[in-house]
Design a protein around this motif. Structure first.
Motif, PDB file in Angstrom:
ATOM      1  N   GLU A 166      35.818  42.183  30.631  1.00  0.00           N
ATOM      2  CA  GLU A 166      36.900  41.548  31.382  1.00  0.00           C
ATOM      3  C   GLU A 166      36.683  41.705  32.892  1.00  0.00           C
ATOM      4  OE1 GLU A 166      40.344  43.475  29.849  1.00  0.00           O
ATOM      5  OE2 GLU A 166      40.368  42.319  27.980  1.00  0.00           O
ATOM      6  N   VAL A 167      37.218  40.761  33.643  1.00  0.00           N
ATOM      7  CA  VAL A 167      37.152  40.811  35.106  1.00  0.00           C
ATOM      8  C   VAL A 167      38.250  41.736  35.618  1.00  0.00           C
ATOM      9  CG1 VAL A 167      37.419  39.466  37.214  1.00  0.00           C
ATOM     10  CG2 VAL A 167      36.155  38.521  35.277  1.00  0.00           C
ATOM     11  N   MET A 168      37.860  42.668  36.482  1.00  0.00           N
ATOM     12  CA  MET A 168      38.806  43.651  37.007  1.00  0.00           C
ATOM     13  C   MET A 168      39.233  43.240  38.423  1.00  0.00           C
ATOM     14  SD  MET A 168      36.974  47.034  35.430  1.00  0.00           S
ATOM     15  CE  MET A 168      38.412  48.093  35.631  1.00  0.00           C
ATOM     16  N   GLY A 169      40.097  42.230  38.467  1.00  0.00           N
ATOM     17  CA  GLY A 169      40.559  41.686  39.732  1.00  0.00           C
ATOM     18  C   GLY A 169      39.697  40.529  40.198  1.00  0.00           C
ATOM     19  N   THR A 170      38.457  40.823  40.505  1.00  0.00           N
ATOM     20  CA  THR A 170      37.464  39.807  40.858  1.00  0.00           C
ATOM     21  C   THR A 170      36.096  40.341  40.462  1.00  0.00           C
ATOM     22  OG1 THR A 170      36.659  38.350  42.633  1.00  0.00           O
ATOM     23  CG2 THR A 170      37.084  40.650  43.228  1.00  0.00           C
ATOM     24  N   ALA A 171      35.140  39.462  40.247  1.00  0.00           N
ATOM     25  CA  ALA A 171      33.814  39.911  39.806  1.00  0.00           C
ATOM     26  C   ALA A 171      32.739  38.959  40.290  1.00  0.00           C
ATOM     27  CB  ALA A 171      33.753  40.021  38.276  1.00  0.00           C
ATOM     28  N   ILE A 172      31.571  39.518  40.504  1.00  0.00           N
ATOM     29  CA  ILE A 172      30.390  38.741  40.894  1.00  0.00           C
ATOM     30  C   ILE A 172      30.009  37.765  39.781  1.00  0.00           C
ATOM     31  CG2 ILE A 172      27.875  38.955  41.132  1.00  0.00           C
ATOM     32  CD1 ILE A 172      29.165  39.558  43.759  1.00  0.00           C
TER      33      ILE A 172
END
Length: 215
Positions: A166-172
């Motif tokens: 899952e994406v934790m706020g924002t992700a590369i």
């Protein structure tokens, strides 16, 4: 089926390799950096004519600094942006930073134009991220994703949960990822695929259970 490990298993394997087997962490960092550099050369989707290393202050950032030095010493144009509190830098990161200083690898700052670079190397966080990304890290991740440069991630795209994907706020959102020793289970989840891109699995001498195991 691809063999994968959890974040906790990754920590345990690192600890065992360094503290029980006795392979120094700096040796593993050098091995990882060389493999990542080779993966980047192999990936024809990446244009390495002007590379920016996005380095956190932990050991993931240290891996990125090894890549920076290898690129520089092989004639590639490379710069470094360090993100995070330098007072909290790991010993191995500091060692690699001193080497990069010796080679006079250029440094840039948060206001740099990412569009002038052809490839960004994501060395911000390793797989052990435990909370949502914020502050300068979130700013840099969003700026990287909005740029025209391709991105190569080290170990796991920063901001992606290593266990859940899952994406934790924002992700590369990486074009490709070099994961160390084994993929993390979260990287193989369907929701992680738009972030990992092509996955390289780099053997640097960390093994989970084999004929030479000695408990």
């Amino acid at each position: 089926m691809t063999q994968a490990i959890t974040v906790e298993e990754s920590r345990e394997l690192d600890d065992k390799t360094i503290n029980k087997i006795g392979i120094p962490s700096l040796v593993l960092m050098e091995r990882a950096g060389l493999k990542i550099y080779e993966n980047m050369l192999d990936n024809k989707d990446l244009d390495l004519s002007n590379v920016l290393i996005l380095a956190g202050t932990g050991n993931n950032g240290g891996d990125g600094l090894v890549v920076a030095r290898l690129l520089a010493t092989h004639g590639y144009q490379v710069s470094i942006l360090t993100v995070g509190n330098p007072d909290h830098a790991s010993e191995d990161h500091l060692a690699q930073a001193r080497i990069c200083n010796y080679y006079q690898i250029p440094k840039v700052f948060m206001n740099a134009d990412f569009n002038k670079f052809t490839t960004l190397v994501d060395a911000l966080f390793g797989s052990g991220l435990s909370r949502n990304v914020g502050g300068d890290f979130a700013t840099v991740i969003d700026k990287a994703n909005a740029s025209t440069a391709k991105i190569h991630a080290i170990d796991i795209p920063s901001g992606l949960n290593g266990d859940t994907g899952e994406v934790m706020g924002t992700a590369i959102k990486a074009t490709s990822t070099s994961t160390v020793a084994y993929p993390k289970v979260g990287m193989l989840k369907d929701q992680a695929k738009p972030y990992t891109g092509k996955i390289y699995v780099d053997d640097i001498g960390i093994y989970r259970g084999n004929a030479f195991e000695n408990e």
